[in-house]
Design a protein around this motif. Structure first.
Motif, PDB file in Angstrom:
ATOM      1  N   THR A  25       0.823  -1.217   0.000  1.00 39.53           N
ATOM      2  CA  THR A  25       0.000   0.000   0.000  1.00 39.53           C
ATOM      3  C   THR A  25       0.855   1.264   0.000  1.00 39.53           C
ATOM      4  O   THR A  25       0.321   2.370  -0.075  1.00 39.53           O
ATOM      5  N   ARG A  81     -12.681  -9.032  -7.259  1.00 42.79           N
ATOM      6  CA  ARG A  81     -12.472  -7.675  -6.742  1.00 42.79           C
ATOM      7  C   ARG A  81     -13.283  -6.634  -7.505  1.00 42.79           C
ATOM      8  O   ARG A  81     -13.786  -5.678  -6.908  1.00 42.79           O
ATOM      9  N   SER A  85     -14.391  -0.137  -3.863  1.00 43.29           N
ATOM     10  CA  SER A  85     -13.022  -0.154  -3.344  1.00 43.29           C
ATOM     11  C   SER A  85     -12.988  -0.238  -1.823  1.00 43.29           C
ATOM     12  O   SER A  85     -12.251  -1.047  -1.245  1.00 43.29           O
ATOM     13  N   ARG A  86     -13.807   0.578  -1.151  1.00 40.63           N
ATOM     14  CA  ARG A  86     -13.810   0.577   0.311  1.00 40.63           C
ATOM     15  C   ARG A  86     -14.319  -0.745   0.869  1.00 40.63           C
ATOM     16  O   ARG A  86     -13.813  -1.251   1.880  1.00 40.63           O
ATOM     17  N   TRP A 122     -14.175  -3.705  -0.595  1.00 41.87           N
ATOM     18  CA  TRP A 122     -13.160  -4.730  -0.829  1.00 41.87           C
ATOM     19  C   TRP A 122     -12.031  -4.609   0.181  1.00 41.87           C
ATOM     20  O   TRP A 122     -11.567  -5.613   0.728  1.00 41.87           O
ATOM     21  N   ARG A 123     -11.591  -3.395   0.450  1.00 49.25           N
ATOM     22  CA  ARG A 123     -10.505  -3.202   1.416  1.00 49.25           C
ATOM     23  C   ARG A 123     -10.917  -3.641   2.808  1.00 49.25           C
ATOM     24  O   ARG A 123     -10.126  -4.241   3.543  1.00 49.25           O
ATOM     25  N   HIS A 169     -10.844  -7.321   2.839  1.00 49.44           N
ATOM     26  CA  HIS A 169      -9.466  -7.792   2.712  1.00 49.44           C
ATOM     27  C   HIS A 169      -8.705  -7.653   4.030  1.00 49.44           C
ATOM     28  O   HIS A 169      -7.793  -8.427   4.304  1.00 49.44           O
TER      29      HIS A 169
END
Length: 200
Positions: free
Chosen positions: A42, A123, A128-129, A131-132, A135
Motif C-alpha cells: 500500500t 475484486r 473499493s472501500r 473490498w478493502r 481484505h
C-alpha cells in the motif's frame, strides 16, 4: 519405491504429525510474509531498484502458495486419526471434539483466508472501500493462525517454535511501523501537489 512403502508410511502416526506440524509452521511463515507484503504494497513510494508492482506480485504469489499449503495442512489434520478432527471442523469453528478453542482459531483463520481469496478473485464486483474492509480480515486470519499454532502445537514451548512465533510477530510489526511512518510524508506530498492545492 513400492506402493506398500507409502501405505505403511502414512500409517505411521509420527510421519503424519511431522507433515502436519511442518506444513503448519511453513504456513505461518508464508502467511506472515503475505501479510507484511500486503501492508507494504500500500506504500505509494517506489524506486528503480524495487518497483511497487514487485511487492504486489510477491504478495499475490505468496498468498496463493499459502492457500495451497493451507489445503494440505487441513487435509493432513483430517486424515490423521490420532485425534478426532472431521472435515467439517475445517470450516465450522469451535465445534470440534479435539481442543475446540485452539482448533476453532485455526478454522477461523481458514475461513478468513477463504473469504479473502474469494473476494480477491472477484475484486471488480466490489466497491473499493468494501473490498478493502473485507481484505483487512486477512490480518485477523493471521492473528488467529498464530494463536492456533501456539495453542495446539505440541512443541510450542520449544525454543525454535517460540523463536519462529516471535520472528513472525516482529516482521508484521515492522511492516506496520514502516507503513504508519510513511503516512505523514504521503499526506504532506499530497497537499503540496496541484490537485491538493486546488482542493484547498
Amino acid at each position: 519405491m513400492s506402493p506398500d512403502f507409502f501405505t505403511e508410511a502414512f500409517k505411521d502416526d509420527r510421519l503424519l504429525w511431522f507433515l502436519n506440524r511442518g506444513t503448519g509452521v511453513i504456513l505461518l511463515l508464508l502467511m506472515t510474509l503475505s501479510v507484511a507484503l500486503g501492508v507494504l504494497s500500500t506504500l505509494r513510494a517506489s524506486s528503480r531498484f524495487w518497483p511497487r508492482f514487485v511487492t504486489q506480485h510477491l504478495h499475490r504469489n505468496i498468498s496463493l502458495l499459502a492457500v495451497a499449503l493451507l489445503i494440505a495442512h487441513a487435509v493432513l489434520a483430517v486424515i490423521d486419526e490420532f485425534v478426532n478432527i472431521r472435515w467439517w471442523d475445517v470450516f465450522v469453528p469451535f465445534r470440534g471434539e479435539y481442543e475446540p478453542l485452539w482448533l476453532g482459531l485455526g478454522t477461523l483463520a481458514t475461513d478468513f483466508v477463504i473469504l479473502t481469496v474469494l473476494t480477491g478473485l472477484s475484486r471488480t464486483r466490489f466497491r473499493s472501500r468494501t473490498w478493502r474492509a473485507i481484505h483487512l480480515t486477512s490480518y485477523l486470519g493471521w492473528v488467529a493462525g498464530l494463536v492456533h499454532g501456539f495453542g495446539i502445537g505440541t512443541d510450542n514451548t520449544e525454543t525454535w517454535s517460540m523463536a519462529i512465533s516471535v520472528l513472525c510477530v516482529g516482521i508484521v510489526v515492522w511492516a506496520v511501523v514502516v507503513r504508519v511512518g510513511t503516512l505523514g510524508t504521503e499526506r504532506r506530498l499530497e497537499r503540496q501537489s496541484p490537485a491538493g492545492r486546488r482542493r484547498r
